[in-house]
Design a protein around this motif. Structure first.
Motif, PDB file in Angstrom:
ATOM      1  N   VAL A  31       5.664 -21.664   3.279  1.00  0.00           N
ATOM      2  CA  VAL A  31       4.380 -20.962   3.277  1.00  0.00           C
ATOM      3  C   VAL A  31       4.590 -19.623   2.576  1.00  0.00           C
ATOM      4  N   SER A  32       3.723 -19.319   1.586  1.00  0.00           N
ATOM      5  CA  SER A  32       3.828 -18.017   0.921  1.00  0.00           C
ATOM      6  C   SER A  32       2.833 -17.058   1.559  1.00  0.00           C
ATOM      7  N   LEU A  33       3.245 -15.793   1.669  1.00  0.00           N
ATOM      8  CA  LEU A  33       2.442 -14.741   2.281  1.00  0.00           C
ATOM      9  C   LEU A  33       2.236 -13.606   1.293  1.00  0.00           C
ATOM     10  N   ASP A  34       1.119 -12.900   1.420  1.00  0.00           N
ATOM     11  CA  ASP A  34       0.886 -11.706   0.609  1.00  0.00           C
ATOM     12  C   ASP A  34       1.472 -10.471   1.270  1.00  0.00           C
ATOM     13  N   VAL A  35       1.398 -10.405   2.599  1.00  0.00           N
ATOM     14  CA  VAL A  35       1.846  -9.228   3.339  1.00  0.00           C
ATOM     15  C   VAL A  35       2.631  -9.673   4.564  1.00  0.00           C
ATOM     16  N   SER A  36       3.725  -8.998   4.818  1.00  0.00           N
ATOM     17  CA  SER A  36       4.500  -9.234   6.036  1.00  0.00           C
ATOM     18  C   SER A  36       5.055  -7.889   6.497  1.00  0.00           C
ATOM     19  N   SER A  37       5.929  -7.903   7.477  1.00  0.00           N
ATOM     20  CA  SER A  37       6.525  -6.657   7.962  1.00  0.00           C
ATOM     21  C   SER A  37       7.423  -6.010   6.907  1.00  0.00           C
ATOM     22  N   GLU A  38       7.873  -6.771   5.926  1.00  0.00           N
ATOM     23  CA  GLU A  38       8.699  -6.222   4.848  1.00  0.00           C
ATOM     24  C   GLU A  38       7.890  -5.427   3.831  1.00  0.00           C
ATOM     25  N   SER A  39       6.578  -5.711   3.713  1.00  0.00           N
ATOM     26  CA  SER A  39       5.793  -5.052   2.676  1.00  0.00           C
ATOM     27  C   SER A  39       4.598  -4.265   3.202  1.00  0.00           C
ATOM     28  N   HIS A  40       4.246  -4.414   4.471  1.00  0.00           N
ATOM     29  CA  HIS A  40       3.077  -3.708   5.001  1.00  0.00           C
ATOM     30  C   HIS A  40       3.395  -2.218   5.157  1.00  0.00           C
ATOM     31  N   PRO A  41       2.499  -1.344   4.709  1.00  0.00           N
ATOM     32  CA  PRO A  41       2.763   0.101   4.757  1.00  0.00           C
ATOM     33  C   PRO A  41       3.049   0.636   6.164  1.00  0.00           C
ATOM     34  N   PHE A  42       2.458   0.065   7.181  1.00  0.00           N
ATOM     35  CA  PHE A  42       2.714   0.541   8.537  1.00  0.00           C
ATOM     36  C   PHE A  42       4.175   0.335   8.933  1.00  0.00           C
ATOM     37  N   TYR A  43       4.743  -0.806   8.586  1.00  0.00           N
ATOM     38  CA  TYR A  43       6.118  -1.118   8.964  1.00  0.00           C
ATOM     39  C   TYR A  43       7.147  -0.507   8.033  1.00  0.00           C
ATOM     40  N   THR A  44       6.789  -0.283   6.779  1.00  0.00           N
ATOM     41  CA  THR A  44       7.754   0.279   5.832  1.00  0.00           C
ATOM     42  C   THR A  44       7.814   1.792   5.891  1.00  0.00           C
ATOM     43  N   GLY A  45       6.840   2.437   6.542  1.00  0.00           N
ATOM     44  CA  GLY A  45       6.829   3.891   6.643  1.00  0.00           C
ATOM     45  C   GLY A  45       6.210   4.567   5.443  1.00  0.00           C
ATOM     46  N   LYS A  46       5.632   3.816   4.552  1.00  0.00           N
ATOM     47  CA  LYS A  46       5.014   4.373   3.361  1.00  0.00           C
ATOM     48  C   LYS A  46       3.501   4.443   3.521  1.00  0.00           C
TER      49      LYS A  46
ATOM     50  N   LEU B 276      12.698 -17.246   8.170  1.00  0.00           N
ATOM     51  CA  LEU B 276      12.771 -18.579   8.762  1.00  0.00           C
ATOM     52  C   LEU B 276      12.332 -18.440  10.215  1.00  0.00           C
ATOM     53  N   ILE B 277      11.138 -18.952  10.510  1.00  0.00           N
ATOM     54  CA  ILE B 277      10.517 -18.749  11.817  1.00  0.00           C
ATOM     55  C   ILE B 277       9.998 -20.085  12.336  1.00  0.00           C
ATOM     56  N   GLY B 278      10.090 -20.290  13.632  1.00  0.00           N
ATOM     57  CA  GLY B 278       9.517 -21.475  14.254  1.00  0.00           C
ATOM     58  C   GLY B 278       8.005 -21.373  14.252  1.00  0.00           C
ATOM     59  N   SER B 279       7.326 -22.432  13.825  1.00  0.00           N
ATOM     60  CA  SER B 279       5.879 -22.394  13.704  1.00  0.00           C
ATOM     61  C   SER B 279       5.293 -23.795  13.772  1.00  0.00           C
ATOM     62  N   THR B 280       3.977 -23.856  14.013  1.00  0.00           N
ATOM     63  CA  THR B 280       3.259 -25.120  14.004  1.00  0.00           C
ATOM     64  C   THR B 280       2.352 -25.228  12.794  1.00  0.00           C
ATOM     65  N   VAL B 281       2.465 -24.306  11.834  1.00  0.00           N
ATOM     66  CA  VAL B 281       1.605 -24.319  10.656  1.00  0.00           C
ATOM     67  C   VAL B 281       1.835 -25.604   9.859  1.00  0.00           C
ATOM     68  N   LYS B 282       0.742 -26.145   9.332  1.00  0.00           N
ATOM     69  CA  LYS B 282       0.839 -27.368   8.532  1.00  0.00           C
ATOM     70  C   LYS B 282       0.861 -26.982   7.056  1.00  0.00           C
TER      71      LYS B 282
ATOM     72  N   ARG C 153       8.338 -26.576  14.461  1.00  0.00           N
ATOM     73  CA  ARG C 153       9.544 -26.719  13.632  1.00  0.00           C
ATOM     74  C   ARG C 153       9.825 -25.398  12.929  1.00  0.00           C
ATOM     75  N   ASP C 154      10.999 -25.284  12.333  1.00  0.00           N
ATOM     76  CA  ASP C 154      11.341 -24.102  11.534  1.00  0.00           C
ATOM     77  C   ASP C 154      10.594 -24.170  10.211  1.00  0.00           C
ATOM     78  N   VAL C 155       9.953 -23.046   9.835  1.00  0.00           N
ATOM     79  CA  VAL C 155       9.178 -22.964   8.608  1.00  0.00           C
ATOM     80  C   VAL C 155       9.681 -21.762   7.814  1.00  0.00           C
ATOM     81  N   LEU C 156       9.798 -21.920   6.508  1.00  0.00           N
ATOM     82  CA  LEU C 156      10.240 -20.851   5.620  1.00  0.00           C
ATOM     83  C   LEU C 156       9.015 -20.105   5.106  1.00  0.00           C
ATOM     84  N   PHE C 157       8.887 -18.823   5.485  1.00  0.00           N
ATOM     85  CA  PHE C 157       7.805 -17.967   5.016  1.00  0.00           C
ATOM     86  C   PHE C 157       8.357 -17.064   3.921  1.00  0.00           C
ATOM     87  N   HIS C 158       7.592 -16.896   2.842  1.00  0.00           N
ATOM     88  CA  HIS C 158       8.022 -16.079   1.703  1.00  0.00           C
ATOM     89  C   HIS C 158       6.990 -14.986   1.456  1.00  0.00           C
TER      90      HIS C 158
END
Length: 84
Positions: free
Chosen positions: A45-60, A24-30, A10-15
């Motif tokens: 589901v709350s996250l600490d790190v994603s592509s928006e904040s990880h230094p590798f993806y942000t270029g920092k 908003l990503i399709g996932s099977t996470v409970k 189903r669609d799951v909201l990751f923050h």
């Protein structure tokens, strides 16, 4: 396919809490939590790190310069001058 052996997809909201970004990503996470996003209610589901904040993806990203083994050896034990 066998019935009743596959997890619910189903669609799951990751923050990403560090960047305050929502995905908003399709996932099977409970998850037991739900949140409303753009007028619809989704599992949350709350996250600490994603592509928006990880230094590798942000270029920092900070890279450390390291010498190779030979350069480290020569730096420690290399000859300063020739004595014969």
């Amino acid at each position: 396919m066998k019935p009743d052996i596959h997890p619910e997809y189903r669609d799951v909201l990751f923050h990403d809490t560090s960047a305050d970004a929502y995905f908003l990503i399709g996932s099977t996470v409970k998850t037991a939590e739900t949140r409303e996003h753009e007028g619809k209610t989704y599992p949350y589901v709350s996250l600490d790190v994603s592509s928006e904040s990880h230094p590798f993806y942000t270029g920092k990203q900070q890279t450390t310069k390291s010498d190779g083994r030979v350069a480290k050896f020569n730096k420690r034990f290399g000859r300063k001058g020739t004595k014969e």
